[in-house]
Design a protein around this motif. Structure first.
Motif, PDB file in Angstrom:
ATOM      1  N   TYR A 158     -31.744  -8.551 -20.983  1.00  0.00           N
ATOM      2  CA  TYR A 158     -30.531  -7.443 -20.460  1.00  0.00           C
ATOM      3  C   TYR A 158     -30.781  -7.895 -18.779  1.00  0.00           C
ATOM      4  O   TYR A 158     -31.599  -8.192 -18.388  1.00  0.00           O
ATOM      5  N   ILE A 159     -29.511  -8.078 -18.324  1.00  0.00           N
ATOM      6  CA  ILE A 159     -29.122  -8.282 -16.787  1.00  0.00           C
ATOM      7  C   ILE A 159     -28.347  -7.126 -16.389  1.00  0.00           C
ATOM      8  O   ILE A 159     -27.206  -7.034 -16.347  1.00  0.00           O
ATOM      9  N   TYR A 160     -29.039  -6.179 -15.440  1.00  0.00           N
ATOM     10  CA  TYR A 160     -28.202  -5.228 -15.010  1.00  0.00           C
ATOM     11  C   TYR A 160     -27.697  -5.916 -13.473  1.00  0.00           C
ATOM     12  O   TYR A 160     -28.546  -6.463 -12.684  1.00  0.00           O
ATOM     13  N   ASN A 161     -26.419  -5.561 -13.140  1.00  0.00           N
ATOM     14  CA  ASN A 161     -25.957  -6.318 -11.848  1.00  0.00           C
ATOM     15  C   ASN A 161     -25.144  -5.364 -10.912  1.00  0.00           C
ATOM     16  O   ASN A 161     -24.675  -4.263 -11.903  1.00  0.00           O
ATOM     17  N   ASP A 162     -25.380  -5.627  -9.751  1.00  0.00           N
ATOM     18  CA  ASP A 162     -24.286  -4.828  -8.996  1.00  0.00           C
ATOM     19  C   ASP A 162     -24.062  -5.614  -7.746  1.00  0.00           C
ATOM     20  O   ASP A 162     -24.655  -6.807  -7.791  1.00  0.00           O
ATOM     21  N   TYR A 163     -23.442  -4.813  -6.663  1.00  0.00           N
ATOM     22  CA  TYR A 163     -23.523  -5.590  -5.438  1.00  0.00           C
ATOM     23  C   TYR A 163     -24.606  -6.287  -4.798  1.00  0.00           C
ATOM     24  O   TYR A 163     -24.799  -7.277  -4.506  1.00  0.00           O
ATOM     25  N   GLY A 164     -25.644  -5.178  -4.357  1.00  0.00           N
ATOM     26  CA  GLY A 164     -26.923  -5.672  -4.009  1.00  0.00           C
ATOM     27  C   GLY A 164     -27.959  -5.946  -4.834  1.00  0.00           C
ATOM     28  O   GLY A 164     -28.888  -6.570  -4.091  1.00  0.00           O
ATOM     29  N   GLY A 165     -28.249  -5.324  -5.654  1.00  0.00           N
ATOM     30  CA  GLY A 165     -29.060  -5.711  -6.786  1.00  0.00           C
ATOM     31  C   GLY A 165     -30.401  -4.922  -6.449  1.00  0.00           C
ATOM     32  O   GLY A 165     -31.608  -5.304  -7.053  1.00  0.00           O
ATOM     33  N   THR A 166     -30.274  -3.972  -5.501  1.00  0.00           N
ATOM     34  CA  THR A 166     -31.552  -3.255  -5.188  1.00  0.00           C
ATOM     35  C   THR A 166     -31.520  -1.881  -5.354  1.00  0.00           C
ATOM     36  O   THR A 166     -32.549  -1.274  -5.118  1.00  0.00           O
ATOM     37  N   HIS A 167     -30.508  -1.012  -5.534  1.00  0.00           N
ATOM     38  CA  HIS A 167     -30.530   0.323  -5.682  1.00  0.00           C
ATOM     39  C   HIS A 167     -30.341   0.665  -7.299  1.00  0.00           C
ATOM     40  O   HIS A 167     -31.107   1.032  -8.005  1.00  0.00           O
ATOM     41  N   LYS A 170     -23.094  -9.492  -5.155  1.00  0.00           N
ATOM     42  CA  LYS A 170     -22.300  -9.154  -3.524  1.00  0.00           C
ATOM     43  C   LYS A 170     -20.998  -9.033  -4.453  1.00  0.00           C
ATOM     44  O   LYS A 170     -20.637  -8.140  -5.414  1.00  0.00           O
ATOM     45  N   ARG A 171     -19.799  -9.449  -3.606  1.00  0.00           N
ATOM     46  CA  ARG A 171     -18.458  -9.046  -3.991  1.00  0.00           C
ATOM     47  C   ARG A 171     -17.849 -10.050  -5.048  1.00  0.00           C
ATOM     48  O   ARG A 171     -16.742  -9.983  -5.271  1.00  0.00           O
ATOM     49  N   ASN A 172     -18.761 -11.049  -5.206  1.00  0.00           N
ATOM     50  CA  ASN A 172     -18.068 -12.318  -5.805  1.00  0.00           C
ATOM     51  C   ASN A 172     -18.113 -11.649  -7.661  1.00  0.00           C
ATOM     52  O   ASN A 172     -18.916 -11.746  -8.119  1.00  0.00           O
ATOM     53  N   LYS A 173     -16.607 -11.604  -7.958  1.00  0.00           N
ATOM     54  CA  LYS A 173     -16.277 -11.420  -9.384  1.00  0.00           C
ATOM     55  C   LYS A 173     -16.789 -12.408 -10.078  1.00  0.00           C
ATOM     56  O   LYS A 173     -16.511 -12.186 -11.478  1.00  0.00           O
ATOM     57  N   VAL A 203     -19.396 -14.261 -10.436  1.00  0.00           N
ATOM     58  CA  VAL A 203     -20.990 -14.592 -10.722  1.00  0.00           C
ATOM     59  C   VAL A 203     -21.588 -14.429 -12.059  1.00  0.00           C
ATOM     60  O   VAL A 203     -21.658 -15.279 -13.046  1.00  0.00           O
ATOM     61  N   VAL A 204     -21.045 -13.103 -12.793  1.00  0.00           N
ATOM     62  CA  VAL A 204     -21.438 -13.137 -14.092  1.00  0.00           C
ATOM     63  C   VAL A 204     -20.545 -13.737 -15.040  1.00  0.00           C
ATOM     64  O   VAL A 204     -21.072 -14.336 -16.057  1.00  0.00           O
ATOM     65  N   PRO A 205     -19.373 -14.137 -14.880  1.00  0.00           N
ATOM     66  CA  PRO A 205     -18.417 -15.201 -15.689  1.00  0.00           C
ATOM     67  C   PRO A 205     -19.065 -16.654 -15.690  1.00  0.00           C
ATOM     68  O   PRO A 205     -19.073 -17.134 -16.755  1.00  0.00           O
ATOM     69  N   ALA A 206     -19.591 -16.875 -14.471  1.00  0.00           N
ATOM     70  CA  ALA A 206     -20.099 -18.190 -14.499  1.00  0.00           C
ATOM     71  C   ALA A 206     -21.333 -18.217 -15.149  1.00  0.00           C
ATOM     72  O   ALA A 206     -21.922 -19.236 -15.757  1.00  0.00           O
ATOM     73  N   LEU A 207     -22.203 -17.283 -15.085  1.00  0.00           N
ATOM     74  CA  LEU A 207     -23.445 -17.146 -15.573  1.00  0.00           C
ATOM     75  C   LEU A 207     -23.175 -17.104 -17.220  1.00  0.00           C
ATOM     76  O   LEU A 207     -23.990 -17.882 -17.832  1.00  0.00           O
ATOM     77  N   LYS A 208     -22.122 -16.548 -17.651  1.00  0.00           N
ATOM     78  CA  LYS A 208     -21.826 -16.257 -19.005  1.00  0.00           C
ATOM     79  C   LYS A 208     -21.538 -17.941 -19.403  1.00  0.00           C
ATOM     80  O   LYS A 208     -21.965 -18.097 -20.511  1.00  0.00           O
ATOM     81  N   GLU A 209     -20.723 -18.562 -18.652  1.00  0.00           N
ATOM     82  CA  GLU A 209     -20.283 -20.033 -19.283  1.00  0.00           C
ATOM     83  C   GLU A 209     -21.633 -20.539 -19.149  1.00  0.00           C
ATOM     84  O   GLU A 209     -21.887 -21.678 -20.209  1.00  0.00           O
ATOM     85  N   MET A 210     -22.560 -20.598 -18.305  1.00  0.00           N
ATOM     86  CA  MET A 210     -23.574 -21.598 -18.181  1.00  0.00           C
ATOM     87  C   MET A 210     -24.422 -21.215 -19.460  1.00  0.00           C
ATOM     88  O   MET A 210     -24.932 -22.011 -20.114  1.00  0.00           O
TER      89      MET A 210
END
Length: 170
Positions: free
Chosen positions: A3-12, A72-75, A77-84
């Motif tokens: 499981y990978i929870y993701n958001d802008y900063g990753g800290t809250h 961050k605001r990079n939309k 990141v998750v699609p790139a991780l998925k492709e990887m």
């Protein structure tokens, strides 16, 4: 499963989600206390150097790894991780299921402002109280998001990579 929870900063909200997932926070309808919030691992502790890093929070009761990432605001990141992951799964013939769950929809305005003051401007005496207020406002939504994420992870067959945007938690 991972499981990978993701958001802008990753800290809250991601840290709160990981803590709920790992049963480090009480699973109830009550609001969290200030102490419970501030004692969550990585809550308001990550810096800009941590953006893009997968951070392991622990292993859940079913033996699944729980990570967070600030994108961050990079939309992309998750699609790139998925492709990887798809590439690696094909090349190395492993079939580990991975669930990406976006916690951004749960973020209330107070938490956004708190993160800006505390992490962005380093003004904790303004930021931290706003973060605590925001966490109290959204803790129930985060808990429900986590429970839904776990349920989808358990019941979605045939898909090895699942991306949840979680818009219903706004």
């Amino acid at each position: 499963m991972i499981y990978i929870y993701n958001d802008y900063g990753g800290t809250h909200t991601t840290s709160l989600a990981a803590a709920y997932h790992l049963k480090q926070l009480p699973q109830s309808e009550r609001k969290l206390t200030k102490e419970e919030i501030l004692n969550v691992n990585y809550f308001n502790k990550l810096t800009k150097e941590d953006f893009g890093k997968l951070i392991l929070h622990g292993i859940d009761e079913e033996g699944h790894s729980v990570y967070t990432i600030g994108r961050k605001r990079n939309k992309y990141v998750v699609p790139a991780l998925k492709e990887m992951v798809l590439l690696l799964q094909e090349k190395f013939k492993f079939d580990e299921k991975i669930v990406f769950s976006n916690t951004s929809p749960t973020v209330p305005f107070a938490m956004s402002m708190g993160g800006f003051f505390s992490r962005g401007l380093k003004i904790d005496f303004i930021g931290v109280p706003l973060l605590v207020t925001g966490a109290k406002q959204c803790c129930d939504n985060i808990y429900r998001l986590v429970e839904n994420t776990k349920e989808i992870g358990r019941t979605t067959y045939g898909e090895n990579i699942i991306v949840l945007e979680n818009e219903m938690y706004k």
